[in-house]
Design a protein around this motif. Structure first.
Motif, short mmCIF file in Angstrom:
data_model
loop_
_atom_site.label_atom_id
_atom_site.label_comp_id
_atom_site.label_asym_id
_atom_site.label_seq_id
_atom_site.Cartn_x
_atom_site.Cartn_y
_atom_site.Cartn_z
N ASN A 1 14.59 63.04 23.84
CA ASN A 1 15.54 63.54 22.85
C ASN A 1 14.84 63.63 21.50
O ASN A 1 14.72 62.64 20.77
N TYR A 2 14.41 64.83 21.14
CA TYR A 2 13.57 64.98 19.96
C TYR A 2 14.34 64.98 18.64
O TYR A 2 13.73 65.08 17.57
N TRP A 3 15.65 64.82 18.70
CA TRP A 3 16.41 64.65 17.47
C TRP A 3 16.02 63.35 16.76
O TRP A 3 16.18 63.22 15.55
N TRP A 4 15.49 62.40 17.55
CA TRP A 4 15.06 61.14 16.96
C TRP A 4 13.84 61.32 16.06
O TRP A 4 13.48 60.40 15.30
N LEU A 5 13.20 62.48 16.12
CA LEU A 5 12.06 62.73 15.24
C LEU A 5 12.47 62.73 13.76
O LEU A 5 11.67 62.39 12.89
N ILE A 6 13.71 63.12 13.50
CA ILE A 6 14.16 63.20 12.10
C ILE A 6 14.20 61.82 11.45
O ILE A 6 13.56 61.60 10.41
N PRO A 7 14.95 60.85 12.01
CA PRO A 7 14.91 59.52 11.38
C PRO A 7 13.53 58.86 11.46
O PRO A 7 13.15 58.10 10.56
N SER A 8 12.77 59.16 12.51
CA SER A 8 11.42 58.61 12.61
C SER A 8 10.56 59.09 11.45
O SER A 8 9.81 58.31 10.84
N SER A 9 10.66 60.37 11.12
CA SER A 9 9.90 60.93 10.01
C SER A 9 10.32 60.30 8.68
O SER A 9 9.47 60.01 7.82
N LEU A 10 11.62 60.07 8.52
CA LEU A 10 12.12 59.46 7.28
C LEU A 10 11.57 58.04 7.12
O LEU A 10 11.17 57.64 6.03
#
Length: 330
Positions: free
Chosen positions: A38-47
């Motif tokens: 689930n690559y939506w988790w990339l957003i908080p990971s980047s933050l």
């Protein structure tokens, strides 16, 4: 042609580490793990990664006694990390020392002393988190022993640096006697740089060191948060303790000589850590590659942005770093 044996050994270690994990991985299953993530988790990971990078810049600024702005500290740190990711011998550390020396009254050697303190604080902080999370891990033998050894070395390093700085004149006097066999010009340059280095340690002081320890704790929480978000992409419902343990394993693994950016060794450390939690190797390798590539992209983006904002080119700053390595500016 001069052979850089340290680089050769690092690359060999990376290749062996990567082979040891790849040989037990089913390529089809690993591709499936990438497909299911689930690559939506990339957003908080980047933050989380961005926050950690900003906090690292704040810590370095404290060690530099606020003689550079926070924005410059952020850009210099990211430029250094960019070079470390793509070039051997950690030239990025020399690059940011060079940049600080050009924008402040801090000399290259004084700046380099703060960088060494940074690295030692990182190891101590990671070991502290490892001790906190061990009760939640299935086993603690290998990583606990490795962490204890690295933390012991780091603690001895920090203590030794500050003792040497406190006794700077005596240390320089002893060094002068020991180096009497060197040619006069070379000895004077060496003693000048050693004195400059110890002055940099001396200027940090206990108060700034304690503040830097606090920043170290917070910034590593940021890196661990980024790892957790990425882990959730591949292992839904993964506990925070698993992410903390994996981040500690990655950090300790990267203390071993390896290819630029820790390629191969990084993935091996991630797979080995997740294996303790019974995560299949194909999923663990997919996660480790994704986290590594994601971190590389984030760091590279801000590194390139920093080069642009500071009016530097990649080639120019690389040459400058190599120049510092060959003959540190006075």
């Amino acid at each position: 042609m001069k052979i850089n044996w340290r680089l050769v050994v690092g690359i060999l270690i990376s290749l062996v580490a990567f082979w040891l994990i790849v040989k037990d991985v089913d390529p089809a299953q690993m591709v499936a793990a990438f497909a299911k993530a689930n690559y939506w988790w990339l957003i908080p990971s980047s933050l989380f990664m961005f926050v950690a990078m900003w906090l690292r810049a704040q810590r370095w600024r404290v060690l530099l006694d606020h003689r550079v702005s926070l924005v410059s500290s952020f850009h210099f740190s990211n430029i250094g990390n960019l070079l470390n990711n793509v070039l051997p011998m950690r030239l990025g550390e020399l690059a940011r020392a060079y940049l600080v020396s050009r924008r402040s009254p801090v000399s290259v050697m004084q700046c380099f002393s703060t960088i060494i303190v940074e690295r030692l604080l990182d190891v101590l902080t990671v070991f502290g988190f490892l001790m906190i999370v061990l009760p939640f891990a299935p086993t603690d033998e290998v990583f606990a022993k490795a962490g204890a050894v690295m933390a012991g070395i780091a603690f001895a390093g920090v203590l030794g640096l500050f003792v040497a700085a406190a006794l700077r004149e005596k240390v320089i006097g002893i060094t002068q006697k020991v180096s009497a066999w060197l040619p006069a010009s070379l000895r004077e340059k060496f003693l000048h740089q050693a004195d400059d280095f110890l002055r940099g340690i001396q200027s940090i002081g206990l108060r700034k060191l304690l503040i830097s320890v606090a920043w170290s704790i917070v910034l590593w929480m940021g890196w661990m948060g980024g790892s957790w978000m990425m882990l959730l992409a591949f292992v839904p419902g993964a506990a925070w303790s698993m992410a903390v343990f994996v981040t500690c394993a990655l950090a300790l693994g990267l203390t071993i000589p390896s290819a630029p950016s820790g390629a191969g060794l990084y993935e091996a450390a991630g797979v080995a850590a997740l294996a303790l939690f019974k995560i299949p190797n194909d999923i663990a390798l997919a996660f480790s590659i994704a986290l590594h590539v994601h971190g590389f992209i984030v760091v590279s983006f801000f590194g390139v942005y920093g080069l642009d904002r500071e009016g530097q080119s990649f080639k120019g700053i690389t040459n400058a770093a190599q120049g510092v390595s060959a003959a540190p500016p006075q």
